[in-house]
Design a protein around this motif. Structure first.
Motif: not given
Length: 585
Positions: A53-68
């Motif tokens: 959950l911890f790593v998964g939650g971060f990596t799924m959020t980072a899927t959309w929360v990027g530079g753009g």
């Protein structure tokens, strides 16, 4: 050209930190899945299906929360003609993740798929899977190119270094740790990158707010001071365009391999749903500092800053309002920390897209369409080569193509109007077949491209109701040009036409062949009569290499369930039936 040494040092520290974490993650998990018999290629693609959950939650959020995401949100809040009302990405993508968790994560994860294209190839055949790979690949590559291009512009604004050099170095670092560790490296670096973004931007916001050149943002939200109120509004004539764009973000944000790669890496279907909901919350939280920075930009008397008297919006630099605010309204040490955060945001998106594109190619094109007997080692090498090739292609486009954003806009629209309705059909509508899928593909593509794309200077050949012409400045040449603006929600209408076309043509083909009105010999796609041919696989059958064994869709999920699906499209006559579940050793 003045090189800011402090800025370069800050960027170097962030990049070395991310590179270290990526290599450490690869080393830490180099034997992951071996005890359970999971193939190395599957471990690279979906991380051994043990992302917590911890790593998964971060990596799924980072899927959309990027530079753009963070740059684009700040830009739209800042632009006078748009404002917060048109900054749709935070709520659009958050709802996209909620809908994905509610309706799509569970069926995709519980059936043991490895990529988003698996269900299409199982039901519609390998050739149709290859066709659907095209818009999916375009979306991933153009997205990577667009954010790398944005990174180069951002770095050049603050530290005055060569744009091309900054793009190449950033891309090489992302490609390297993705090559070494696959999804594990991408996921663990996402944790670091998301933390850097959050801390970097939140440290910058208070300093920018107390700058003497910045007025009270609560006042400028509703009153005209230096420009229109940043809260923004939607004019009556733009209502359908607003709805169309919001549906594009909300529904078109679902059918992306970067999202389903995280879903399929979760240890269970329930975990996949929870990760989606956590990421939806994360998207909203991470958008707050970007909204505030956009509001600060709209509330600034730029004549009092080192930027100069002419505001960024009048110098066609509105898209860089976030780094401009960091540089000119914050102390140097704060702006450099924020710059590192922006750089980290870009890499968190670029590495995900490159890995997603290579996963789909290695599995759905190379392995399942051309080399069903390929060894696991061979698939791993194909992935490594394509990570490098697709990463290099995205980097090249970022350097030499001035219309990279236009290409991404069009390709993301094609993902919405072509892949989303087909995903709906393949998961939730019984009876659709390859004939309907082909028709839906053509309907969606023609109706969307027919509407034109002003950013690419692609003129429309379908003039939807309410169309009009406008004079706009070209984003590269700066010259005024007359373009056609479609006020009709043609993207969403194209998506609905594609979905209905799939259902209608599928049932029509089924009726015509099964009633004998068309001879069985004309079922050249083997989609109705020869339903279990070598081209189209039984939907409930997944095959492990060496032992052709069926997997029930109702099989209980285990944190380490290993279903490798290596030869998923062998003819039915070569398959056995049964169920094989490998429990943790």
């Amino acid at each position: 050209m003045t090189i800011h040494v402090e800025g370069l040092v800050a960027i170097a520290v962030f990049y070395l930190l991310i590179l270290f974490v990526g290599i450490w993650a690869a080393w830490k998990n180099k034997h992951s899945g071996e005890a359970e018999g999971t193939d190395r290629s599957e471990t690279i693609m979906v991380g051994g299906r043990d992302i917590g959950l911890f790593v998964g939650g971060f990596t799924m959020t980072a899927t959309w929360v990027g530079g753009g995401y963070i740059n684009g949100t700040a830009e739209y809040v800042y632009l006078p003609d748009y404002g917060l009302a048109w900054a749709q990405a935070p709520f659009g993508y958050a709802l996209s993740l909620v809908l994905g968790g509610l309706f799509f994560a569970k069926p995709m994860r519980s059936r043991g798929y490895v990529t988003m294209l698996d269900p299409f190839q199982q039901l519609y055949g390998k050739r149709m899977g290859g066709l659907l790979f095209i818009p999916a690949l375009m979306g991933e590559i153009f997205w990577s190119a667009a954010i790398l291009s944005a990174l180069g512009a951002t770095l050049s604004v603050i530290v005055d270094i060569n744009i091309k050099m900054s793009v190449v170095i950033s891309a090489l670092i992302a490609i390297f740790y993705t090559l070494v560790g696959g999804l594990y490296s991408v996921a663990y670096t996402d944790v670091v990158q998301l933390f850097c973004i959050f801390v970097g931007l939140w440290i910058s916001v208070p300093f920018a707010l107390i700058n003497p050149a910045v007025s009270d943002i609560t006042v400028t939200a509703v009153k005209h001071l230096y420009q229109s109120p940043w809260i923004g509004s939607v004019q009556k004539g733009d209502t359908w365009v607003w709805i169309d764009n919001f549906c594009l973000l909300m529904l078109g944000g679902i059918p992306w391999q970067v999202y389903f790669q995280r879903v399929l890496s979760a240890s269970s279907a329930t975990y996949a749903q929870v990760l989606s909901f956590l990421a939806a919350f994360g998207c909203l939280v991470m958008a707050v500092p970007s909204v505030l920075i956009g509001a600060i930009g709209a509330s600034t008397d730029w004549n009092q800053t080192s930027y100069g008297a002419i505001p960024p919006k009048n110098k066609t630099e509105a898209d860089m309002i976030l780094p401009i605010v960091l540089q000119h309204l914050c102390p140097p040490f704060v702006s450099f920390f924020g710059l590192g955060a922006v750089s980290a945001a870009v890499m968190s998106s670029a590495d995900s897209s490159i890995l997603s594109a290579s996963s789909m190619f290695a599995r759905n094109i190379y392995q399942l369409a051309f080399r069903q007997s390929a060894s696991d080692r061979e698939i791993v090498w194909v992935m490594r080569i394509t990570i490098f090739v697709f990463g290099g292609l995205a980097t090249l486009m970022a350097l030499v193509t001035g219309t990279v954003y236009g290409l991404w806009y069009l390709s993301s629209d094609l993902v919405y109007v072509i892949i989303f309705p087909q995903l709906l059909s393949v998961l939730f509508v019984k009876g659709t077949n390859t004939y309907g899928s082909v028709a839906a593909y053509l309907f969606g593509m023609v109706l969307r491209i027919g509407g034109g794309e002003p950013y690419l200077q692609l003129p429309p050949f379908i003039y939807y109701p309410g169309w009009m012409t406008e004079q706009r400045k070209h984003h590269i040449t700066g010259e005024l040009e007359e373009i056609v603006v479609q006020k009709f929600p043609f993207k969403t209408v194209s998506m609905l036409a594609s979905f209905l076309g799939n259902v209608a043509v599928s049932y029509l083909a089924k009726y015509l062949f099964e009633s004998g009105k068309i001879s069985h010999k004309y079922d050249f796609l083997d989609a109705v009569v020869s339903k279990h041919s070598g081209e189209i696989m039984d939907k409930t059958t997944l095959v492990t290499r060496g032992n052709a064994i069926g997997l029930s869709e109702m099989a209980p999920m285990k944190p380490r369930l290993s279903v490798t699906l290596a030869a998923a499209f062998t003819p039915k006559k070569h398959r056995l039936t049964g169920l094989q579940i490998q429990h943790p050793a």
